[in-house]
Scaffold this motif. Sequence first.
Motif, mmCIF file in Angstrom:
data_model
loop_
_atom_site.group_PDB
_atom_site.id
_atom_site.type_symbol
_atom_site.label_atom_id
_atom_site.label_comp_id
_atom_site.label_asym_id
_atom_site.label_seq_id
_atom_site.Cartn_x
_atom_site.Cartn_y
_atom_site.Cartn_z
ATOM 1 N N ASP A 1 30.487 42.067 34.014
ATOM 2 C CA ASP A 1 31.298 42.180 35.240
ATOM 3 C C ASP A 1 32.572 41.353 35.228
ATOM 4 O O ASP A 1 33.045 40.944 36.281
ATOM 5 N N GLN B 1 39.767 51.723 47.503
ATOM 6 C CA GLN B 1 39.722 52.890 46.625
ATOM 7 C C GLN B 1 39.194 54.104 47.396
ATOM 8 O O GLN B 1 39.757 55.201 47.314
ATOM 9 N N ASP C 1 40.002 42.209 38.575
ATOM 10 C CA ASP C 1 40.475 43.111 39.622
ATOM 11 C C ASP C 1 40.524 42.407 40.968
ATOM 12 O O ASP C 1 41.442 42.594 41.740
ATOM 13 N N GLN D 1 32.849 46.132 42.611
ATOM 14 C CA GLN D 1 34.316 46.171 42.586
ATOM 15 C C GLN D 1 34.827 45.658 43.921
ATOM 16 O O GLN D 1 34.445 46.179 44.967
ATOM 17 N N THR D 2 35.703 44.681 43.860
ATOM 18 C CA THR D 2 36.144 44.102 45.128
ATOM 19 C C THR D 2 37.116 45.027 45.864
ATOM 20 O O THR D 2 37.318 44.873 47.054
ATOM 21 N N ASP D 3 37.706 45.989 45.136
ATOM 22 C CA ASP D 3 38.663 46.875 45.816
ATOM 23 C C ASP D 3 38.049 48.241 46.126
ATOM 24 O O ASP D 3 38.767 49.215 46.333
ATOM 25 N N LEU D 4 36.710 48.289 46.161
ATOM 26 C CA LEU D 4 36.048 49.576 46.371
ATOM 27 C C LEU D 4 36.438 50.223 47.709
ATOM 28 O O LEU D 4 36.692 51.419 47.785
ATOM 29 N N LEU E 1 32.813 53.069 36.049
ATOM 30 C CA LEU E 1 33.835 52.838 37.072
ATOM 31 C C LEU E 1 34.790 54.025 37.149
ATOM 32 O O LEU E 1 35.089 54.532 38.232
ATOM 33 N N GLN F 1 27.716 48.688 39.531
ATOM 34 C CA GLN F 1 29.014 48.136 39.112
ATOM 35 C C GLN F 1 30.127 48.518 40.074
ATOM 36 O O GLN F 1 31.043 47.743 40.315
ATOM 37 N N GLN F 2 30.050 49.746 40.603
ATOM 38 C CA GLN F 2 31.069 50.160 41.576
ATOM 39 C C GLN F 2 30.989 49.281 42.814
ATOM 40 O O GLN F 2 31.994 48.899 43.381
ATOM 41 N N LYS G 1 35.448 42.398 34.555
ATOM 42 C CA LYS G 1 36.516 43.234 35.116
ATOM 43 C C LYS G 1 36.635 43.013 36.627
ATOM 44 O O LYS G 1 37.736 43.007 37.170
ATOM 45 N N ALA G 2 35.486 42.795 37.261
ATOM 46 C CA ALA G 2 35.502 42.588 38.708
ATOM 47 C C ALA G 2 36.296 41.331 39.068
ATOM 48 O O ALA G 2 36.986 41.299 40.081
#
Length: 599
Positions: free
Chosen positions: A195, A433, A201, A427-430, A390, A423-424, A197-198
């Motif tokens: 994680d 998105q 991001d 994501q802090t910007d889910l 993702l 994982q989605q 990437k999270a």
Amino acid sequence: MRSAGLGPDLPAASSSSEQAPRSGGDGSLILAAMNAAPDGILLVDRAGCIVMVNAAMESLSGYSADELCGRSVGIFLPPALRDAHAQHLEGYFRAPSRRPMGMGRDLWIMRKDGSSVPVDIALGHTDAQGGTAVAFVRDISEVRRLEARMHFQATHDTLTGLINRWQFGQRLEQAIAESARSGQSFALLLLDLDDFKAVNDGYGHASGDQVLLEVARRLKSALRAGDALARLGGDEFTVLLPHIAQAQDAEQTAAKLLDVLCRPYQMHGFELDFGASLGIALYPNDAQDAATLMRYADMAMYHAKESGRAHYAFYAPPLGIRMAEKLQLHERLKMALAYGGLALHYQPQVDVRSGCVHGVEALLRWTDPQLGEIPPDRFVPVAEATGLILALGAWVLDTACRQIAAWAGAGMPLRVAVNLSAQQLRQTDLVEQIERSLSLHGAPADLLEIEVTESEAMADPEQARRVLCGLQALGVCIALDDFGTGHSSLAYLKQLPVSRIKIDREFVRPLLLTSADATLVQAIVVLAQTLGLHVVAEGVESAEQLHLLTDFGCDAYQGWLFSRAVPPGHVAALLQAAQATAMPAGEGALRGPATVVSA
Ligand code: C2E
Ligand code: CA
Ligand code: CA
């Protein structure tokens, strides 16, 4: 330019030799020219005594001309090298030759203060004074510094200062050669942060860099001096453990590395938790060449990731075959994402009492031109392990939003439930998105439902709660999928903005077989009702199952009894047919014809 005794005659004497500059016999101009030279000039006689130095030689060496003239040229050398140099000089005078700049290798002279300066030396010779060597000495410290910097940059990772992939490759080859000679084993460890990437991001790249620096520091602290540690790029690190007596040695280090990495990270006053997955390949047991060792360590790491976060795994031969399949799936799935081959099919959710279709669940379908149809149970775990989930999840959300808008525009406002992977959810910007996808296609937020599994929501409860509340604020509904398989606490469930729970089909399947299963389902329904949640039963295949579920108080069902998941074009026809005919369900469930509503 100063000289020791012989000096003043030299320019005149050398002017009679072949290359002497013509200066009308005026030696002072030649002296001035020599002192203006940017390189040091040093004249040495046959006995090895310094005869003359120019100004540049003075500043280069730190000695004054008076201190140098008459002294042995060995003054510029460490004592250990002086004898050898004297012999070398004798040889030179026996057969003097020219040596241009750039031909000397790694020459150093010692300065008066004891420091040494890297120099390049060009040599010439004149017969004057019975033979004199002329050395042109150039300070190349700056060149060497630049070279060193370039070498460092070419062999190290600029962020962490660890060696890079290329240099690690060299070390690996070296270890293979040494171990082949000594017969000793070594271990290759490959690790990748879970994680990461999270973080990048969610907190920005500068924060990501901070984390990587901290990771490098922790790894270093847990390794021995002889171990090689490199950053391969991104959040991938690799370690070479030389002289491993047995696999357990590597295992111990692996556990230690994971342990230090799993401790919380401080970031802007927050505590971040993430682990790493680690794969191990052993030389010579697993493979004897660098490329195969790296590939096997990679496969083992990939396998470790599949086992959940913060795991390590050894390479094992069957892994090779299974892994090759998975890598192939990953590659082909990437192609499908880029060039097509993916589709969403929709499975209706039917209200038990009214017979109305309340909504549909979007289920991902993938047909590969060579491999044929691949079920999500096979490719979703692969996508999760490689992070492709993702991009895949974003595609699913976007496609579902487009479909919602299309159906709503055609007068068929139908709620669509989309499955979200863990994982989605991290994501802090889910939320942004999803908001973008909704507004891009003009899809009403209340027609989108997000399905998260109980265990996903429990993995990081705080983060899950934040994201789910954000989605609720948009107007999106949340369903808890595969309910009953996780171990949520009731208190925690109450804090989540969930409006629906879905009873896992594993509980529905044996419903008619034992009373224990029936009791369990009944208990789940009661629990949901006390929380004011809507209950959907999954995987309903028979009218008997539906009958029982209806008795228990389930609100809706989904399953092959009503329909499998169908392509979007078939949904309207399916609903019309359902409307026209009686619903294939127990009597209690039959309340008039099925109609499409947007509950
Ligand atoms: P799930 O979310 O539990 O989805 C329900 C699964 O049950 C689907 O399998 C569906 O086809 C199957 N099913 C529906 N009715 C019946 C029935 O009456 N009997 C039986 N035996 N099975 C029934 P599917 O489509 O193979 O999907 C499997 C899993 O793959 C899903 O389980 C979900 O976890 C995952 N998945 C599917 N699409 C997506 C997606 O778009 N994103 C993510 N992250 N996961 C997905
Ligand atoms: Ca689902
Ligand atoms: Ca499910």
